[in-house]
Design a protein around this motif. Sequence first.
Motif, PDB file in Angstrom:
ATOM      1  N   ALA A  22      36.632 125.785  52.146  1.00  0.00           N
ATOM      2  CA  ALA A  22      37.136 125.976  50.780  1.00  0.00           C
ATOM      3  C   ALA A  22      38.627 126.301  50.806  1.00  0.00           C
ATOM      4  O   ALA A  22      39.409 125.769  50.006  1.00  0.00           O
ATOM      5  CB  ALA A  22      36.358 127.074  50.067  1.00  0.00           C
ATOM      6  N   ARG A  23      39.029 127.163  51.723  1.00  0.00           N
ATOM      7  CA  ARG A  23      40.460 127.515  51.844  1.00  0.00           C
ATOM      8  C   ARG A  23      41.289 126.277  52.185  1.00  0.00           C
ATOM      9  O   ARG A  23      42.373 126.060  51.635  1.00  0.00           O
ATOM     10  CB  ARG A  23      40.656 128.575  52.918  1.00  0.00           C
ATOM     11  N   GLU A  24      40.791 125.469  53.091  1.00  0.00           N
ATOM     12  CA  GLU A  24      41.511 124.270  53.496  1.00  0.00           C
ATOM     13  C   GLU A  24      41.622 123.285  52.326  1.00  0.00           C
ATOM     14  O   GLU A  24      42.694 122.737  52.068  1.00  0.00           O
ATOM     15  CB  GLU A  24      40.786 123.612  54.675  1.00  0.00           C
ATOM     16  N   PHE A  25      40.530 123.082  51.596  1.00  0.00           N
ATOM     17  CA  PHE A  25      40.517 122.110  50.502  1.00  0.00           C
ATOM     18  C   PHE A  25      41.299 122.596  49.284  1.00  0.00           C
ATOM     19  O   PHE A  25      42.221 121.930  48.815  1.00  0.00           O
ATOM     20  CB  PHE A  25      39.071 121.791  50.101  1.00  0.00           C
ATOM     21  N   TYR A  26      40.934 123.769  48.766  1.00  0.00           N
ATOM     22  CA  TYR A  26      41.568 124.266  47.547  1.00  0.00           C
ATOM     23  C   TYR A  26      42.974 124.808  47.807  1.00  0.00           C
ATOM     24  O   TYR A  26      43.878 124.583  47.005  1.00  0.00           O
ATOM     25  CB  TYR A  26      40.694 125.329  46.874  1.00  0.00           C
ATOM     26  N   GLY A  27      43.146 125.493  48.922  1.00  0.00           N
ATOM     27  CA  GLY A  27      44.447 126.064  49.239  1.00  0.00           C
ATOM     28  C   GLY A  27      45.413 125.039  49.799  1.00  0.00           C
ATOM     29  O   GLY A  27      46.475 124.789  49.230  1.00  0.00           O
ATOM     30  N   ASP A  28      45.036 124.421  50.920  1.00  0.00           N
ATOM     31  CA  ASP A  28      45.950 123.508  51.604  1.00  0.00           C
ATOM     32  C   ASP A  28      46.104 122.163  50.890  1.00  0.00           C
ATOM     33  O   ASP A  28      47.219 121.718  50.650  1.00  0.00           O
ATOM     34  CB  ASP A  28      45.502 123.276  53.051  1.00  0.00           C
ATOM     35  N   LEU A  29      44.995 121.506  50.558  1.00  0.00           N
ATOM     36  CA  LEU A  29      45.079 120.174  49.962  1.00  0.00           C
ATOM     37  C   LEU A  29      45.489 120.222  48.483  1.00  0.00           C
ATOM     38  O   LEU A  29      46.439 119.565  48.075  1.00  0.00           O
ATOM     39  CB  LEU A  29      43.743 119.426  50.098  1.00  0.00           C
ATOM     40  N   LEU A  30      44.770 121.008  47.678  1.00  0.00           N
ATOM     41  CA  LEU A  30      45.074 121.049  46.249  1.00  0.00           C
ATOM     42  C   LEU A  30      46.244 121.966  45.908  1.00  0.00           C
ATOM     43  O   LEU A  30      46.777 121.904  44.801  1.00  0.00           O
ATOM     44  CB  LEU A  30      43.840 121.465  45.445  1.00  0.00           C
ATOM     45  N   GLY A  31      46.640 122.818  46.844  1.00  0.00           N
ATOM     46  CA  GLY A  31      47.798 123.682  46.623  1.00  0.00           C
ATOM     47  C   GLY A  31      47.531 124.867  45.718  1.00  0.00           C
ATOM     48  O   GLY A  31      48.450 125.392  45.086  1.00  0.00           O
TER      49      GLY A  31
END
Length: 143
Positions: A22-31
């Motif tokens: 979730a951190r990778e997707f929402y944080g890193d990818l979606l910003g």
Amino acid sequence: MDSTTSLPPFHLAFPVHSIAAAREFYGDLLGCPEGRSAEDWVDFNFYGHQIVAHYAPEEVGHRATSAVDGHGVPVRHFGVVLSMAQWEESAKKLADAGVKFVIEPYIRFKGEVGEQATMFFLDPSGNALELKAFANMESLFAK
């Protein structure tokens, strides 16, 4: 509410199979900037709204679709209405990152009331998201 009214932030909690994913997707990818967190949950700032990923692997994924404009739209989904420029930028960023779209970015209801740009995709836990935009925001609730 008229368009000059500031809307209060919306809160949404949803299940994920992995806090790290979730951190990778929402944080890193979606910003989405991260807020508070614990071992089993994490807050994100999703375009000014508070979304919270909770570790609950038995609850993840969408299970049904509904026919809309010739597409199978995931019934359980969430998202945001962006400006057209933000939507176009997001579509490119997601495509460049190799995100598999459930519904590829396109213009829905072309030439009709409520014409909108839309796209659907899944997070790593199978939660469906929709990003949409209107050339004319006044048509957001038009009939």
